[in-house]
Scaffold this active site. Structure first.
Site, PDB file in Angstrom:
ATOM      1  N   GLY A   1       0.803  -1.219   0.000  1.00  0.00           N
ATOM      2  CA  GLY A   1       0.000   0.000   0.000  1.00  0.00           C
ATOM      3  C   GLY A   1       0.837   1.271   0.000  1.00  0.00           C
ATOM      4  N   SER A   2       1.891   1.293   0.812  1.00  0.00           N
ATOM      5  CA  SER A   2       2.724   2.503   0.881  1.00  0.00           C
ATOM      6  C   SER A   2       3.367   2.790  -0.476  1.00  0.00           C
ATOM      7  CB  SER A   2       3.835   2.328   1.926  1.00  0.00           C
ATOM      8  OG  SER A   2       3.278   2.076   3.188  1.00  0.00           O
TER       9      SER A   2
ATOM     10  N   ASN B   1      -7.993   4.703   8.657  1.00  0.00           N
ATOM     11  CA  ASN B   1      -7.492   3.528   9.362  1.00  0.00           C
ATOM     12  C   ASN B   1      -7.630   3.625  10.878  1.00  0.00           C
ATOM     13  OD1 ASN B   1      -5.492   5.493   8.340  1.00  0.00           O
ATOM     14  ND2 ASN B   1      -4.114   4.469   9.757  1.00  0.00           N
TER      15      ASN B   1
ATOM     16  N   GLN C   1      -7.826   0.661   3.365  1.00  0.00           N
ATOM     17  CA  GLN C   1      -8.735   0.152   4.400  1.00  0.00           C
ATOM     18  C   GLN C   1     -10.103  -0.233   3.840  1.00  0.00           C
ATOM     19  OE1 GLN C   1      -8.338  -0.569   7.633  1.00  0.00           O
ATOM     20  NE2 GLN C   1      -6.202   0.048   7.658  1.00  0.00           N
TER      21      GLN C   1
ATOM     22  N   HIS D   1      -2.536  -7.412   2.394  1.00  0.00           N
ATOM     23  CA  HIS D   1      -2.610  -7.892   3.783  1.00  0.00           C
ATOM     24  C   HIS D   1      -3.693  -7.232   4.613  1.00  0.00           C
ATOM     25  CE1 HIS D   1      -0.397  -4.601   6.073  1.00  0.00           C
ATOM     26  NE2 HIS D   1      -0.231  -4.238   4.820  1.00  0.00           N
TER      27      HIS D   1
ATOM     28  N   THR E   1      11.299  -8.635 -11.507  1.00  0.00           N
ATOM     29  CA  THR E   1      10.609  -9.927 -11.591  1.00  0.00           C
ATOM     30  C   THR E   1       9.495  -9.975 -10.549  1.00  0.00           C
ATOM     31  OG1 THR E   1      12.635 -10.936 -12.372  1.00  0.00           O
ATOM     32  CG2 THR E   1      10.945 -12.427 -11.545  1.00  0.00           C
TER      33      THR E   1
ATOM     34  N   CYS F   1       3.672   6.104  18.548  1.00  0.00           N
ATOM     35  CA  CYS F   1       4.858   6.469  19.310  1.00  0.00           C
ATOM     36  C   CYS F   1       5.987   6.741  18.329  1.00  0.00           C
ATOM     37  CB  CYS F   1       5.225   5.321  20.232  1.00  0.00           C
ATOM     38  SG  CYS F   1       6.678   5.625  21.208  1.00  0.00           S
TER      39      CYS F   1
HETATM   40  C1  LIG Z   1      -1.940  -0.157   5.943  1.00  0.00           C
HETATM   41  C2  LIG Z   1      -2.195   1.129   5.236  1.00  0.00           C
HETATM   42  C3  LIG Z   1      -1.263   1.654   4.312  1.00  0.00           C
HETATM   43  C4  LIG Z   1       0.077   1.022   4.088  1.00  0.00           C
HETATM   44  O1  LIG Z   1       0.001  -0.210   3.443  1.00  0.00           O
HETATM   45  P1  LIG Z   1       1.291  -1.181   3.517  1.00  0.00           P
HETATM   46  O2  LIG Z   1       0.868  -2.361   2.699  1.00  0.00           O
HETATM   47  O3  LIG Z   1       1.501  -1.510   4.951  1.00  0.00           O
HETATM   48  O4  LIG Z   1       2.434  -0.456   2.915  1.00  0.00           O
HETATM   49  C5  LIG Z   1      -1.591   2.821   3.653  1.00  0.00           C
HETATM   50  N1  LIG Z   1      -2.763   3.451   3.867  1.00  0.00           N
HETATM   51  C6  LIG Z   1      -3.675   2.980   4.728  1.00  0.00           C
HETATM   52  C7  LIG Z   1      -4.966   3.725   4.910  1.00  0.00           C
HETATM   53  C8  LIG Z   1      -3.424   1.816   5.448  1.00  0.00           C
HETATM   54  O5  LIG Z   1      -4.333   1.372   6.323  1.00  0.00           O
END
Ligand SMILES: *Cc1c(COP(=O)(O)O)cnc(C)c1O
Length: 397
Positions: free
Chosen positions: A73-74, A153, A181, A203, A239, A327
């Protein structure tokens, strides 16, 4: 850890469902061919990737060739923002986002600000909602991109995405949404919602970690992310993570099939948990109620105590939860999301996020409701803020 193990942190990550793992497994050993090669073993993996791309496209109502796999996601968020910003800078340097985005968006915006882009961070109301009219007012002749998350989130707020998409399309501005999310949890239609770019991650819906996707509507001008081979139509070289991609597609198809029944089940458990937790004196719900809230999200603040202490005590009785306050580098900064919805630092520190998912049962909810009032009482009895409050004539109820 006690015998009771109650996982209530599904927004942080999920386990991989057995059906998904079973689909992935052959691509880790038996079918290991490089999809770019030409022999039969390679065609198998190439087809598997194609099938996953179709599954993802179907879940979003996109076309197959509009789906690009990423390393999570990032990465998808970084690519959407930097890729669109740099590819369109001759048209303008203004980007609009919100104060409550994930750090994958906020920190990318800070980076872009160091490279000549101007960022507007829209405020949100007390429930975490963006006002479409204030977005309209924030748009200038230099605005090239709007990035607003689909669902938050921390507090679960679902934004008016269709209205935002419609406005951006009318103004001819690209619209990206971080839907990490939301995908697999609430229905999404990129065409009906006028979404140009959308990020997702495996995930968060019972697929594997380290694999995600960016939907890029046909015709969107965006820079390539990784230069190298021709994978992902030359936009993201390297790949492919075949097993990961297969798992992502499988997990999303599964989540999409179950979406309505699972939403109803989770909404009922969520509302039971919210009702029980907010019955504890001096507590408050963060985020909206009802359909504007993610089915699995609960976020409650308890005054006079620290979220972190609650997490430790919950952990000691087998409950995995999360607090709204991140944190950072040893210093306890309250959550930017809770501050944006108007909470004071003190109250924001006492927040608890419980996120429900496929493994959550009624017994899990009952167990939390059984143990939490005692934990809150115990922590308040140790809290100087609580003593001060009582000394000033405050009531326990
Ligand atoms: C978890 C999350 C991400 C990051 O996704 P990753 O797969 O951990 O890099 C980005 N945006 C939101 C809203 C998320 O909940």
């Amino acid at each position: 850890m006690s015998d009771n193990h109650v996982y209530l942190d599904y927004s942080a990550t999920t386990y991989i469902k057995p059906e998904v793992l079973a689909a992935m497994r052959p691509y880790l050993d038996t079918y290991f061919g490089n999809p770019s090669s030409i022999y039969a073993l390679a065609r198998i993996t190439e087809q598997a990737i194609g099938q996953s791309r179709e599954q993802v496209a179907a879940a979003l109502n996109a076309a197959k060739n509009e789906i690009y796999f990423t390393g999570g996601g990032s990465e998808a968020d970084n690519w959407a923002l930097k890729g669109v910003a740099f590819a369109n800078k001759q048209w303008g340097n203004h980007i609009i986002t919100t104060k409550i985005e994930h750090h994958a968006i906020l920190h990318t915006c800070e980076f872009l600000a160091q490279h000549g882009f101007e960022i507007t961070y829209l405020p949100v109301d007390s429930e975490g909602l963006v006002d479409v009219d204030s977005l309209r007012q924030a748009i200038t002749a230099k605005t090239i991109l709007v990035s607003i998350m689909f669902a938050n989130n921390e507090i679960g707020t679902i934004q008016p995405i269709a209205a935002i998409g419609k406005l951006c399309r009318e103004k001819g501005i690209y619209f990206h949404t971080d839907a990490v999310q939301a995908v697999g949890h609430v229905p999404i239609d990129v065409q009906a919602m006028n979404i140009d770019l959308l990020s997702l991650a495996g995930h968060k819906f019972y697929g594997p970690k380290g694999v995600g996707a960016l939907y890029i509507r046909k015709g969107v001008k965006i820079d390539n992310l990784i230069h190298g081979g021709g994978q992902e139509r030359g936009k993201r070289a390297g790949t492919e993570n075949i097993a990961g991609i297969v798992g992502l597609g499988q997990a999303l198809e599964l989540a999409t099939t179950d979406i309505e029944t699972e939403n109803q089940r989770l909404t009922r458990l969520r509302d039971k948990l919210i009702a029980g937790l907010t019955a504890i004196p001096h507590s408050r719900l963060n985020g909206p109620v009802g359909a504007k809230r993610l089915p699995g999200n609960v976020n409650v603040c308890f005054r006079f105590i620290e979220g972190e202490s609650m997490l430790l005590l919950l952990d000691s009785v087998g409950v995995s939860a999360s607090s709204g306050s991140a944190c950072t580098a040893g210093s306890l900064e309250p959550s930017h999301v809770l501050l944006a919805i108007g909470l004071t630092h003190e109250i924001a520190h006492g927040s608890l996020r419980l996120t429900l998912g496929a493994g959550t049962t009624e017994q899990d909810v009952d167990y939390v409701l059984e143990v939490l009032p005692g934990i809150v009482r115990k922590l308040r009895n140790m809290s100087p803020l609580w003593k001060e409050f009582l000394n000033k004539g405050g009531t326990k109820l």
